[in-house]
Every structure is written in C-alpha cells, then in structure tokens.
Design a protein around this motif. Structure first.
Motif, short mmCIF file in Angstrom:
data_model
loop_
_atom_site.label_atom_id
_atom_site.label_comp_id
_atom_site.label_asym_id
_atom_site.label_seq_id
_atom_site.Cartn_x
_atom_site.Cartn_y
_atom_site.Cartn_z
N ALA A 1 24.28 149.61 1.53
CA ALA A 1 25.56 150.31 1.35
C ALA A 1 26.25 150.52 2.68
O ALA A 1 27.47 150.31 2.81
N GLN B 1 30.07 150.62 1.69
CA GLN B 1 30.22 151.12 0.33
C GLN B 1 29.42 152.41 0.19
O GLN B 1 28.58 152.73 1.03
N HIS C 1 31.56 141.46 1.73
CA HIS C 1 33.02 141.50 1.58
C HIS C 1 33.60 140.21 2.11
O HIS C 1 33.06 139.59 3.03
#
Length: 220
Positions: free
Chosen positions: A30, A35, A73
């Motif tokens: 994460a 995120q 991403h």
C-alpha cells in the motif's frame, strides 16, 4: 498422552517456528503504491493472489507479475516494481527468527525413550518465503528447513492448503504415519480442528506460550 507414544511431530511454520505479521505485506505494498491499506486489502481479497500463489496455481514469476498488475500505477517508473522490491515487501511477513526454537527442534532429532523422533514441517506457504527463511537460517549457522526435518510439506508444492483434510491425509500417506501416533502443532484453530478430526493429536499454539513450552508439556 506424552511423546513416549507420540513419536511423529509435525510443525507449522508461521507463528509456530517463526513469528509472522500477516498484514505487513499489505502495509508495504500500500505504501509503495500510494494507496490505503484498506484499499490494498480489498484488491488482494478480490483477486485471491495470495491463495493462488500458496496453492501452486501460479509460480514466482506469475505472482510478481500479478502484483505489478494489481498495484502498479500507470505513471510508475519501470523499475519501481522490480522482482527484488516485490520480494522484499512480500517477505516483511516474516519477523525475527527465534534461534532457541530451532535449537529445540534440533534437540528432538536425538533419542527419546530409546526411539528417534520423526520430525516434519507442514506449512501454508510459498517459494519466496521459504527461500528467505532458509537464507536467515544459514546466516545464523543453522540447517535449512529441508535439513532440519525428515520431510517438508509446503502448500504450494502439495497444491492444497490447511485446513483442507486432503493435505493432512497427504502427509500421513507420504510419510507413512499413523495418525494416533502423531502430534501436530499449529497456531490456527481451524487447522487444529481439521487435523484432530483425522485422529491426529493436535496442539493449538497460543501466545505467549511457544513450541518450547508445549513440547515440554508433552514430555519432549
């Protein structure tokens, strides 16, 4: 019943031999993906990558690629999700290895009431984690898992995960073990119940006690 009659000992790995933090990889992935931990957890649960990897449905390369596709991403630099980075984040599940537990297992390889213990490992795990555990063992001057036990049974190789009864039956059959002469130490209640249903003497390992305490109670 003591280990006088229970001569076969099957150990779990995570939170039995080596402490683990199951949420650590989620936190690290994460952070790397910018995120929230909750969003990352939802992604992992939705796609089931962990379970696929630990049941041998995907190999190391496909696991890493699945991680990249899941969390990377589109603006990430090409080298951000290198194999080493993924492996390092994935291995944060493994905490410090208590050497005294390894020493205790090694001591069991000797004689007990004139008979040798037969020692086995049964773990829901994967190749990246096993390589890391073995690397740490060797760095401490200890035997690898494959050297420490007569046989090791890893979910990703057996292609079954605890608490599926099939994985216990596989171990009993492959190692030629009698369930009633076998003790199994695991930290997961469901895994313990599944083993006990097959006649195995199942011991639930619960902190703060460790396998050193439970083995002593069994008379090892």
């Amino acid at each position: 019943m003591t280990l006088t009659s229970l001569m076969n000992i099957i150990f779990d790995l995570g939170d039995v031999i080596i402490p683990i933090d199951l949420r650590a990889p989620l936190r690290n992935f994460a952070m790397l993906a910018n995120q929230s931990e909750e969003a990352m957890e939802a992604l992992w649960k939705k796609h089931g990558i962990w379970q696929q990897y630990e049941t041998g449905l995907i190999d190391d390369e496909n696991f890493r690629q699945a991680v990249r596709e899941l969390v990377r991403h589109e603006t990430d630099a090409p080298d951000k999700w290198a194999d080493e980075l993924i492996d390092t984040a994935w291995n944060t599940v493994l905490l410090d290895l208590p050497v005294e537990r390894i020493d205790r297992i090694q001591a069991l390889q000797g004689q007990h009431h004139g008979r040798p213990h037969r020692l086995f490992l049964l773990s829901n795990t994967n190749a990246i984690h096993i390589r890391e555990v073995n690397r740490r063992l060797v760095s401490l001057g200890k035997p690898t898992l494959e050297e420490l036990f007569e046989r090791v049974f890893y979910s990703h190789e057996v292609k079954l995960m605890k608490p599926n009864p099939g994985i216990y039956q596989h171990v009993l059959s492959e190692a030629n073990l009698v369930a009633e002469e076998t003790v199994f130490l695991d930290d997961n209640r469901a895994n313990i119940d599944a083993a006990a249903a097959l006649g195995i003497r199942a011991v639930h390992v619960v902190a703060p006690k460790t396998i050193i305490d439970y083995l002593a109670e069994l008379g090892a």
